[in-house]
Design an enzyme around this catalytic site. Structure first.
Site, PDB file in Angstrom:
ATOM      1  N   THR A 188      15.153 -26.254   9.037  1.00 34.20           N
ATOM      2  CA  THR A 188      15.663 -27.040  10.162  1.00 34.20           C
ATOM      3  C   THR A 188      14.527 -27.707  10.929  1.00 34.20           C
ATOM      4  O   THR A 188      14.626 -28.870  11.336  1.00 34.20           O
ATOM      5  CB  THR A 188      16.493 -26.148  11.099  1.00 34.20           C
ATOM      6  OG1 THR A 188      17.640 -25.677  10.382  1.00 34.20           O
ATOM      7  CG2 THR A 188      16.952 -26.908  12.321  1.00 34.20           C
ATOM      8  N   ASP A 206      11.884 -13.428  -0.245  1.00 33.41           N
ATOM      9  CA  ASP A 206      12.636 -13.444   1.013  1.00 33.41           C
ATOM     10  C   ASP A 206      13.578 -12.252   0.954  1.00 33.41           C
ATOM     11  O   ASP A 206      14.791 -12.400   0.820  1.00 33.41           O
ATOM     12  CB  ASP A 206      13.399 -14.764   1.153  1.00 33.41           C
ATOM     13  CG  ASP A 206      13.856 -15.020   2.591  1.00 33.41           C
ATOM     14  OD1 ASP A 206      13.481 -14.226   3.474  1.00 33.41           O
ATOM     15  OD2 ASP A 206      14.593 -15.992   2.808  1.00 33.41           O
TER      16      ASP A 206
END
Length: 501
Positions: free
Chosen positions: A212, A265
């Site tokens: 983002t 992750d």
């Protein structure tokens, strides 16, 4: 206490990404007297500011014996100037290494041990090799639920924590793995237009073609400090900024630096990363979006449910109200994959353009409506309709423009100078689009480092296809990156799967 040896700074312009490195000659006074060797960890101070850096040794005349240089990251941290005097002294042994070794051997870490490690991480005392060891030791399900609580709490406590003096303060996060799923800026615009407070701090991409913060940076400045964030939120009710520019959960951005090249992750670190940022930003309510799909990050409903359980457990222990939603992760969202391309989709939705991607628009409305209901701004069952009114009326667009201007000014996303369409070799219907291959191709084209690079999709699952019809277009900033991505696509031609009629 040793005050440190003095050396004069010389600029060499060496980029080591975010790692602080100091360069000294092997025969300089500091290396000789302290017995420093390559990869030693040292403290470097200038004008009362001190950082920890890794030593690289030079055996040439690039530096004089009385000179030292710093990597670009270290130079910025010390606000260095050519000819400045710096002091260099040894770094004492790190007590947290005992806890790190214990974790490597499979033992649980308690609150104190986890805090000790994370404090050293946040203070820049861990070189990349220690960071990689910690990330690997926690991956693959090696963090249990209580350790994840400890990790999250430690990541919050070593940094600053904002307090907005009112509630609710809302946030929204997607766990990722879905190309083009850039709903956050649209959601921020809608819910702040509805009167909610949403100080959105976002990360840059870890393993994806854009985060983002990367996408928003093509539209407005995102590297705001805390006073600027407070000013923007105080004026407009929300912001969309890069969390790495402020001291909110600072260890997270350092760990991300290592997770990115390792393409890791893990579940526990994902939960700690997400929730620590929400807590540090002063959020009281958070909506967590988990896309589920065979080629998404979360591949099965079982895995999604397990992640939801862990998120709720950790959030409940730390006083954060969350709502977890499962969304369709079977294909990319919108058309663009890459910072600037995703930004164009966001603008199209917010401006209510006729050709705006419907899937991105509807997904954003669903998430915004859920958040409005979760916080009591809309009655149950009316949230999406409320969100749609704010978007259709132009109020959300006006709010987005106001936020972007408050952050430094709305700007136009860059356009890639090199493009190449990839066309269908047979007629039929699109039956699948591989999220992972799309992401990989966009990254090979240069995203997110090259903001205009990426993939622009022209079809969705179930789209009819004719021979020669463009399926997607590769965007790149250099001919070499374009060729690199196209070579990958030659090896993986079924990025868009077309079945004959």
């Amino acid at each position: 206490m040793n005050a440190g040896h003095k050396l004069r700074l010389k600029w060499l312009g060496i980029d080591t990404y975010q790692e602080a490195v100091i360069y000294m000659r092997r025969d300089c006074e500091v290396c000789r007297s302290e017995g420093f060797e390559a990869q030693s960890r040292v403290r470097v101070a200038r004008n009362g500011v001190e950082i920890v850096a890794t030593l690289n040794v030079i055996d040439s005349d690039l530096l004089a014996p009385h000179q030292a240089s710093l990597s670009s990251a270290a130079w910025r941290q010390l606000d260095g100037r050519e000819g400045d005097t710096i002091r260099v002294r040894p770094l004492p042994p790190l007590e947290s290494l005992i806890a790190l070794r214990s974790k490597i051997y499979g033992h649980r870490l308690n609150d104190e041990q986890m805090y000790c490690i994370i404090e050293d991480v946040a203070r820049g005392r861990y070189p990349n090799i220690y960071l990689a060891a910690f990330v690997a030791a926690c991956a693959g399900g090696r963090l249990d639920a209580d350790e994840t609580v400890s990790l999250t709490r430690a990541m919050v406590n070593v940094g600053q924590r904002l307090d907005w003096g009112s509630a609710p303060v809302v946030d929204k996060h997607c766990v990722g793995g879905l190309p083009g799923n850039r709903t956050t800026p649209i959601v921020v615009a809608i819910v702040t237009a509805a009167g909610l407070i949403m100080p959105k701090t976002s990360s840059r991409a870890i393993t994806s073609p854009a985060g983002t913060a990367d996408t928003m940076e093509t539209l407005a400045p995102v590297a705001l400090d805390l006073p600027a964030i407070r000013r923007v939120v105080g004026k407009e009710g929300g912001c969309i900024v890069w969390g790495g520019a402020v001291n909110l959960s600072p260890a997270d951005d350092i760990l991300i630096r290592v997770e990115r090249p390792m393409d890791l992750d893990s579940e526990g670190q994902l939960v700690a990363s997400v929730l620590s940022k929400k807590l540090a930003a002063g959020s009281s309510h958070a909506l967590i979006d988990i896309p589920v799909g065979y080629t998404a990050k979360i591949r099965s409903q079982h895995a999604a449910t397990m992640l939801k359980t862990l998120l709720e457990y950790v959030a409940g222990n730390l006083g954060l109200a969350i709502q977890v939603v499962f969304t369709d992760g079977s294909q990319p969202v919108g058309r663009g994959v890459g910072p600037a391309l995703e930004a164009r989709d966001i603008l199209a939705v917010l401006r209510n353009e006729a050709d705006a991607p419907v899937d991105l628009r509807e997904r954003s409305l669903t998430l915004a409506g859920t958040l409005l209901e979760f916080c009591g701004t809309a009655a149950i069952g009316t949230g999406v309709a409320h969100a749609r009114r704010l978007l259709d009326s132009g109020q959300a667009w006006a709010k987005f423009v106001a936020i972007a201007n408050a952050q430094g000014g709305l700007r136009t996303p860059p356009v890639a100078p090199h493009t190449h369409p990839v066309c269908a070799v047979k007629a039929g219907r699109v039956t699948a689009i591989d999220n992972r291959l799309v992401s990989r191709a966009a990254k090979l084209a240069g995203a997110p480092r090259a903001a205009s690079a990426g993939i622009n999709l022209h079809v969705m699952v179930d789209s009819p296809v004719e021979i020669g019809m463009p399926l997607f277009t590769v965007h790149a900033e250099t001919p070499g990156e374009l060729e690199y991505a196209l070579s990958y696509l030659d090896i993986h031609p079924r990025i868009v799967k077309v079945e004959e009629r």
